[in-house]
Scaffold this motif. Structure first.
Motif, PDB file in Angstrom:
ATOM      1  N   UNK A   1      31.940  30.166  42.346  1.00 52.41           N
ATOM      2  CA  UNK A   1      32.585  31.344  41.778  1.00 52.41           C
ATOM      3  C   UNK A   1      32.474  32.458  42.805  1.00 52.41           C
ATOM      4  N   UNK A   2      33.599  33.046  43.145  1.00 54.09           N
ATOM      5  CA  UNK A   2      33.584  34.212  44.021  1.00 54.09           C
ATOM      6  C   UNK A   2      33.352  35.429  43.133  1.00 54.09           C
ATOM      7  N   UNK A   3      32.135  35.941  43.147  1.00 53.34           N
ATOM      8  CA  UNK A   3      31.742  37.005  42.219  1.00 53.34           C
ATOM      9  C   UNK A   3      32.152  38.392  42.680  1.00 53.34           C
ATOM     10  N   UNK A   4      32.941  38.468  43.786  1.00 54.19           N
ATOM     11  CA  UNK A   4      33.325  39.804  44.255  1.00 54.19           C
ATOM     12  C   UNK A   4      34.520  39.699  45.186  1.00 54.19           C
ATOM     13  N   UNK A   5      35.707  40.000  44.674  1.00 55.55           N
ATOM     14  CA  UNK A   5      36.904  40.048  45.506  1.00 55.55           C
ATOM     15  C   UNK A   5      37.829  41.140  44.981  1.00 55.55           C
TER      16      UNK A   5
ATOM     17  N   UNK B   1      35.728  36.973  40.310  1.00 57.46           N
ATOM     18  CA  UNK B   1      35.562  38.250  39.618  1.00 57.46           C
ATOM     19  C   UNK B   1      36.303  39.289  40.459  1.00 57.46           C
ATOM     20  N   UNK B   2      37.330  39.874  39.871  1.00 56.70           N
ATOM     21  CA  UNK B   2      38.181  40.851  40.548  1.00 56.70           C
ATOM     22  C   UNK B   2      37.608  42.247  40.305  1.00 56.70           C
ATOM     23  N   UNK B   3      37.239  42.929  41.388  1.00 54.59           N
ATOM     24  CA  UNK B   3      36.509  44.187  41.297  1.00 54.59           C
ATOM     25  C   UNK B   3      37.396  45.345  41.733  1.00 54.59           C
ATOM     26  N   UNK B   4      37.277  46.462  41.022  1.00 53.67           N
ATOM     27  CA  UNK B   4      38.076  47.653  41.331  1.00 53.67           C
ATOM     28  C   UNK B   4      37.835  48.133  42.756  1.00 53.67           C
TER      29      UNK B   4
ATOM     30  N   UNK C   1      45.871  38.578  33.601  1.00 54.16           N
ATOM     31  CA  UNK C   1      46.624  37.933  32.524  1.00 54.16           C
ATOM     32  C   UNK C   1      47.499  36.796  33.032  1.00 54.16           C
ATOM     33  N   UNK C   2      47.951  36.888  34.261  1.00 50.99           N
ATOM     34  CA  UNK C   2      48.921  35.913  34.783  1.00 50.99           C
ATOM     35  C   UNK C   2      48.334  34.972  35.831  1.00 50.99           C
ATOM     36  N   UNK C   3      47.050  35.113  36.163  1.00 47.74           N
ATOM     37  CA  UNK C   3      46.426  34.248  37.165  1.00 47.74           C
ATOM     38  C   UNK C   3      45.110  33.726  36.602  1.00 47.74           C
ATOM     39  N   UNK C   4      45.105  32.497  36.120  1.00 45.55           N
ATOM     40  CA  UNK C   4      43.924  31.967  35.435  1.00 45.55           C
ATOM     41  C   UNK C   4      42.671  31.915  36.280  1.00 45.55           C
ATOM     42  N   UNK C   5      42.795  31.855  37.613  1.00 47.00           N
ATOM     43  CA  UNK C   5      41.580  31.785  38.412  1.00 47.00           C
ATOM     44  C   UNK C   5      40.778  33.075  38.357  1.00 47.00           C
ATOM     45  N   UNK C   6      41.392  34.186  37.951  1.00 41.76           N
ATOM     46  CA  UNK C   6      40.641  35.441  37.788  1.00 41.76           C
ATOM     47  C   UNK C   6      39.874  35.340  36.471  1.00 41.76           C
ATOM     48  N   UNK C   7      38.591  35.087  36.569  1.00 38.80           N
ATOM     49  CA  UNK C   7      37.794  34.906  35.361  1.00 38.80           C
ATOM     50  C   UNK C   7      37.374  36.207  34.714  1.00 38.80           C
ATOM     51  N   UNK C   8      37.279  37.272  35.506  1.00 39.62           N
ATOM     52  CA  UNK C   8      36.850  38.551  34.965  1.00 39.62           C
ATOM     53  C   UNK C   8      37.268  39.691  35.863  1.00 39.62           C
ATOM     54  N   UNK C   9      37.323  40.884  35.274  1.00 38.42           N
ATOM     55  CA  UNK C   9      37.687  42.104  35.985  1.00 38.42           C
ATOM     56  C   UNK C   9      36.577  43.123  35.788  1.00 38.42           C
ATOM     57  N   UNK C  10      36.187  43.773  36.879  1.00 38.78           N
ATOM     58  CA  UNK C  10      35.274  44.918  36.836  1.00 38.78           C
ATOM     59  C   UNK C  10      36.105  46.152  37.155  1.00 38.78           C
TER      60      UNK C  10
END
Length: 301
Positions: A9-13, A58-61, A77-86
């Protein structure tokens, strides 16, 4: 046939569109930032994820605006690989309670990050957040990403003593100032501050963003990168252990120093002495647990 890469899991991108106008730090007139002053979208990252066994991110601001968080949630919403947003909110404004309530209805909103490193007052986090906003974060089960440098660690510690229920992860290992060398004033503050924070059981730390803090050949990875980061890694492992460290790329900021594959090579060399279960925790399951991401063989948090 190439071996199958371990799951990760890439926890920061990040993703961004500079033309949106809210990335105030991403200035095209700063020569050092020129390589990343362009759009970065899911289509740019997805081939790297596929090549390296990354199952979620995890997509970070990267902008201090609520509009950017809405933008990131729309991508999730449109890219399932994004598991979470910060995302980002102004923790000092009572109006942020309503924003958090609205975002909390989105299943991929996992936390907030106030970009503390960019604030002129290092003590801001210890005195400025509105209590009702903080209570809302805790009540909604949201996490807190701490984007800090060594001189923010003591104020962060005072903040966390006030909010012990808040799950926190320190981004980029609090950005050790490696380009200045270990004799710099930052080193003692970094070690002591991280040690005090690691004593709090709710605090995690990200193994991310470190090559961009190095200097010279070390920035590009390989043996010089491993050698430059070994003291950082030894400190993180001693303080947090393998169960509270999360691997992340900090892509596309990473591109200023090295590519995705080189950062994986450096980080894999650092974690190699650990057991396979410990390596899997750092690569994957710690992030799933902390951010509440679901994996097929990971227990629901």
């Amino acid at each position: 046939m190439a071996p199958t890469p371990p799951r990760r899991i890439d926890a920061h991108q990040h993703f961004w569109h500079p033309a949106r106008g809210d990335y105030h730090w991403l200035r095209p007139d700063v020569a050092a930032l020129a390589p990343i002053c362009r759009d970065f979208d899911p289509a740019d990252l997805q081939p790297l994820l596929s090549a390296h066994g990354v199952v979620q991110t995890v997509l970070v601001q990267a902008a201090d605006s609520e509009a950017e968080t809405d933008f990131l949630l729309s991508l999730a919403e449109t890219h399932p690989f994004i598991g979470g947003v910060v995302g980002w909110v102004d923790l000092g404004r009572i109006e942020s309670v309503a924003t958090l309530e609205r975002w909390a209805r989105h299943p991929k909103l996992k936390g907030v990050r106030p970009m503390l490193q960019d604030l002129p007052d290092a003590d801001w986090i210890a005195r400025a957040p509105h209590p009702e906003v903080m209570r809302t974060l805790v009540r909604l089960g949201l996490r807190f990403d701490a984007l800090v440098q060594p001189w923010h660690l003591q104020p962060l510690l005072r903040f966390l003593h006030d909010w012990p229920e808040l799950p926190v992860v320190i981004d980029h290992a609090a950005k050790p100032q490696l380009a200045q060398g270990w004799s710099g004033d930052w080193a003692a503050a970094w070690r002591s501050g991280l040690a005090a924070l690691a004593a709090l059981p709710g605090v995690q730390c990200k193994l991310s963003g470190l090559l961009t803090e190095a200097a010279g050949p070390a920035r590009t990875g390989g043996p010089p990168g491993v050698a430059a980061l070994q003291p950082v890694w030894d400190t993180l492992l001693a303080l947090f252990g393998p169960q509270r460290l999360l691997w992340g790329s900090d892509w596309p900021v990473l591109n200023l120093a090295a590519d995705y594959a080189r950062w994986i090579d450096v980080s894999e060399t650092l974690v190699q002495p650990l057991t396979e279960a410990e390596r899997d925790a750092i690569r994957c399951t710690n992030a799933a647990r902390f951010y509440g991401l679901l994996l097929a063989d990971t227990p629901t948090p």
